[in-house]
Design an enzyme around this catalytic site. Structure first.
Site: not given
Ligand SMILES: NC(=O)c1ccc[n+]([C@@H]2O[C@H](COP(=O)([O-])OP(=O)(O)OC[C@H]3O[C@@H](n4cnc5c(N)ncnc54)[C@H](OP(=O)(O)O)[C@@H]3O)[C@@H](O)[C@H]2O)c1
Length: 284
Positions: A52, A114
């Site tokens: 990241y 990962h």
């Molecule tokens: N292992 C893997 O391959 C893998 C892949 C993808 C992700 N991940 C992990 O999973 C975590 C979460 O996944 P993600 O970042 O893809 O997406 P997510 O958590 O599903 O969604 C994040 C998005 O939603 C917005 N958001 C968050 N809470 C909100 C709410 N209550 N109301 C409105 N909008 C909201 C955030 O914007 P704002 O920040 O502007 O609030 C951001 O744009 C990642 O950060 C990472 O740590 C792991």
């Protein structure tokens, strides 16, 4: 010092994701403030990865940890991940040392591969074994492994006689990505392997979903909270939504307290039908 082989226990059902953090210098202070806010308001599980922001997300976590206090390190549960290309025995150790140095966190609570890459699982597992013995990680695990891969991983782990065993697979899981429910999730459950749901808000796509918003309106909560409560409706699933907004961080953390009724679960099923056949693993 932690006892090798201890059971994996997450501190709470909702943690903080950090993907997309550390990508712009202009956002850095806002992102550090968001992680500081999360820690100050009760988040104890943080998910990050060397990938990241090419290490910058870990530096942001490190900035917030300094503010939280090194003496309180044991209150936190920090997860990071080794990139598949780095996951040789020696490369895994080097990558982990670099992640710990960027965060200034002494050790990782959980270290994940990962996704499966070019190196044999036994190589990565030897690296994890070295790190476990040195006390640099408390638990090891995987991310994005499908059923066959996970079975192969566990077989390699058994044959190496590691001081602990894998108890977590971090997977893409949310109402619009339910493929793991057909075979992988039930199998993990039968083996005592917990699921960490990544992108539980569909990377933001679900926060304005009309069906989730409608369920939320009747309860006075948001669509995002319904999506998160749905993800963690079973005790062996935790979710790691990412946000850099303090109000949304609070909203997400409070979703852990919501229990969806049978009727609400049926409403989600109607909008997002469960899988009826084996599907390839979805990845973001
Ligand atoms: N292992 C893997 O391959 C893998 C892949 C993808 C992700 N991940 C992990 O999973 C975590 C979460 O996944 P993600 O970042 O893809 O997406 P997510 O958590 O599903 O969604 C994040 C998005 O939603 C917005 N958001 C968050 N809470 C909100 C709410 N209550 N109301 C409105 N909008 C909201 C955030 O914007 P704002 O920040 O502007 O609030 C951001 O744009 C990642 O950060 C990472 O740590 C792991």
């Amino acid at each position: 010092m932690h006892a090798p082989g201890e059971a994996l226990r997450f501190p709470g059902r909702i943690g903080l994701g950090t993907w997309q953090m550390g990508q712009s210098a202009a956002q850095r202070s806002r992102e550090v403030a968001a992680v500081e806010h999360a820690l100050a308001t009760g988040y104890r599980l943080i998910d990050t990865a060397e990938m990241y922001g090419d290490g910058s997300a870990e530096r942001i976590v490190g900035g917030a940890l300094k503010h939280f206090g090194a003496a309180r390190r044991s209150e936190l549960f920090i997860v990071s991940k080794v990139l598949p290309d780095n996951a040789t025995r020696a490369g895994t150790a080097r990558a982990c040392e670099a992640s710990i140095a960027r965060m200034g966190c002494e050790y990782l609570d959980l270290y994940l591969l990962h996704w499966p890459g070019p190196h044999r699982f036994s190589e990565t597992l030897r690296g994890f074994g070295d790190l476990l013995r040195r006390g640099l990680i408390r638990h090891c695990g995987v991310s994005n492994l499908d059923l066959g891969q996970l079975q192969g991983w566990l077989e390699a782990e058994r044959s190496l006689g590691l001081p602990t065993h894998t108890q977590c697979n971090q997977l893409y899981y949310c109402p619009e990505a339910r493929g793991i429910e057909f075979a992988l999730l039930p199998w993990q459950r039968s083996q005592g392997i917990q699921t960490m749901a990544y992108s539980p808000l569909g990377s933001g796509r679900l926060v304005r979903n009309p069906a989730l918003a409608q369920i939320g309106r009747a309860r006075g909560v948001s669509a995002a909270q319904i999506a998160l409560a749905w993800c963690v409706r079973e005790p062996d699933v935790v979710a790691i939504p990412k946000s850099i907004d303090s109000q949304r961080l609070d909203e997400n953390l409070h979703a852990a307290q919501l229990r969806l009724s049978a009727t609400e679960l049926q409403q989600v099923d109607r909008a997002f039908p469960p899988p009826r056949s084996q599907q390839p693993l979805e990845m973001i």
